[in-house]
Design a protein around this motif. Structure first.
Motif, PDB file in Angstrom:
ATOM      1  N   TRP A  65      17.361 -60.084  29.936  1.00  0.00           N
ATOM      2  CA  TRP A  65      18.500 -60.040  29.025  1.00  0.00           C
ATOM      3  C   TRP A  65      18.586 -58.718  28.283  1.00  0.00           C
ATOM      4  O   TRP A  65      19.664 -58.241  27.964  1.00  0.00           O
ATOM      5  N   ILE A  66      17.436 -58.107  28.011  1.00  0.00           N
ATOM      6  CA  ILE A  66      17.417 -56.802  27.361  1.00  0.00           C
ATOM      7  C   ILE A  66      17.097 -55.736  28.405  1.00  0.00           C
ATOM      8  O   ILE A  66      16.742 -56.044  29.545  1.00  0.00           O
ATOM      9  N   SER A  67      17.276 -54.472  28.041  1.00  0.00           N
ATOM     10  CA  SER A  67      16.882 -53.379  28.928  1.00  0.00           C
ATOM     11  C   SER A  67      16.190 -52.309  28.100  1.00  0.00           C
ATOM     12  O   SER A  67      16.411 -52.205  26.883  1.00  0.00           O
ATOM     13  N   ARG A  68      15.362 -51.510  28.753  1.00  0.00           N
ATOM     14  CA  ARG A  68      14.587 -50.492  28.063  1.00  0.00           C
ATOM     15  C   ARG A  68      14.871 -49.130  28.677  1.00  0.00           C
ATOM     16  O   ARG A  68      14.967 -49.001  29.898  1.00  0.00           O
ATOM     17  N   GLU A  69      14.995 -48.134  27.812  1.00  0.00           N
ATOM     18  CA  GLU A  69      15.183 -46.766  28.251  1.00  0.00           C
ATOM     19  C   GLU A  69      14.372 -45.872  27.326  1.00  0.00           C
ATOM     20  O   GLU A  69      14.778 -45.579  26.211  1.00  0.00           O
ATOM     21  N   GLY A  70      13.193 -45.452  27.806  1.00  0.00           N
ATOM     22  CA  GLY A  70      12.279 -44.739  26.928  1.00  0.00           C
ATOM     23  C   GLY A  70      11.803 -45.656  25.820  1.00  0.00           C
ATOM     24  O   GLY A  70      11.356 -46.779  26.060  1.00  0.00           O
TER      25      GLY A  70
END
Length: 307
Positions: A65-70
């Protein structure tokens, strides 16, 4: 929207902080499956009857459901593949308002501005916006005080605050110079504050957006000074502190209105623990020029999670 002594009042139906909070909750709900498996593997609806209470995420679904970028975590994950506009860019007037919140550090205002505008451009699939208005933390407008607004308090603190605002303004000037923003403006400045601020700018604001209590009273001193400096006056109904710290924790926490992303419940994520400090909110509106119809309106908000 250049020049002139005009005062344009924007009709609004609800306070901006209420609209923002409801929008975030609705987005949380819409971006997740209507049913999520419970601990026994059964499919179970967790949404409330009013449609605004986000269903609670189980750990196995949280990372999808969430996403990570750095170091950044997007809640919920954002899909930029579909354009937010249907017509050509030339058909729209796009206005963006950036609210810096009390926790914002001046040293980070430039990077925050770049980040906020980048998100709007990616969301709408456009290379530029027509007007960017900035709302500085700690600045509010009082129509009753404008005639003698000479800002009271410690002179050193006043000078520091002015210096901080000028430093932040440089980021807007840079976006203007690059052609990313056609016009730049500010919010809640009375005539005395404008007189101190304008000589420090390289690119002067084309707009001053003010929140006039009781709807109608705009100080004559401000009208005359804005006319002299060719600054257009707009009115609004936004809250200065549009996203209080407690609201963010309620949205992400383990309460009835939360999505259980913050630690503090058996379902909370151990990775997301600490003190939530809202930094900024950006509101964008795309209006079809020849019809005056709002085609797209939305928000992005950023907060830091500090241990």
């Amino acid at each position: 929207m250049n020049g002139g002594p005009s005062i344009i009042r924007r009709p609004t139906s609800e306070k901006s902080n209420t609209e923002l909070t409801n929008s975030l909750r609705a987005n949380f709900l819409a971006s997740k499956p209507a049913f999520t498996p419970d601990s026994d593997g059964n499919r179970n609806s967790n949404s409330s009857s009013d449609g605004l209470e986000p269903c609670k995420l189980h750990a196995t679904h949280r990372e999808k459901w969430i996403s990570r970028e750095g170091d950044a975590i997007y809640v919920p994950t954002i899909d930029f593949t579909t354009s937010g506009l249907f017509e050509e860019r030339s058909e729209y007037d796009i206005t963006v308002k950036l609210f810096f919140l009390p926790s914002t550090k001046t040293s980070e205002s430039s990077s925050h501005t770049q980040e906020a505008i980048s998100l709007v451009l990616k969301e709408l699939h456009v290379p530029s916006i027509d007007l960017l208005i900035i709302s500085f933390q700690g600045v509010s407008f009082d129509a009753d005080d404008d005639e003698d607004e000479d800002i009271e308090g410690d002179q050193n603190q006043e000078t520091k605050h002015l210096n901080d605002m000028v430093e932040t303004w440089r980021a807007l000037e840079e976006l203007h110079a690059k052609g990313v923003v056609a016009q730049i403006g500010l919010a809640e400045f009375g005539s005395e504050r404008l007189k101190k601020f304008l000589p420090r700018t390289n690119i002067r604001p084309s707009v001053d957006q003010i929140n006039v209590r009781d709807c109608c009273v705009v100080p004559k001193s401000l009208i005359l000074y804005a006319k002299q400096e060719k600054i257009e006056l707009l009115t609004h109904n936004d809250c200065t502190n549009i996203l209080p710290k407690g609201t963010v924790r309620d949205l992400l926490g383990s309460g009835d209105q939360g999505v259980h992303l913050l630690a503090g419940s058996p379902e909370g994520s151990d990775e997301l623990s600490g003190e939530v400090e809202p930094q900024w909110v950006v509101k964008y509106t795309a209006v079809i020029r020849d019809r005056g119809v709002i085609e797209n309106k939305g928000y992005f908000a950023m907060a830091e999670l500090r241990s």
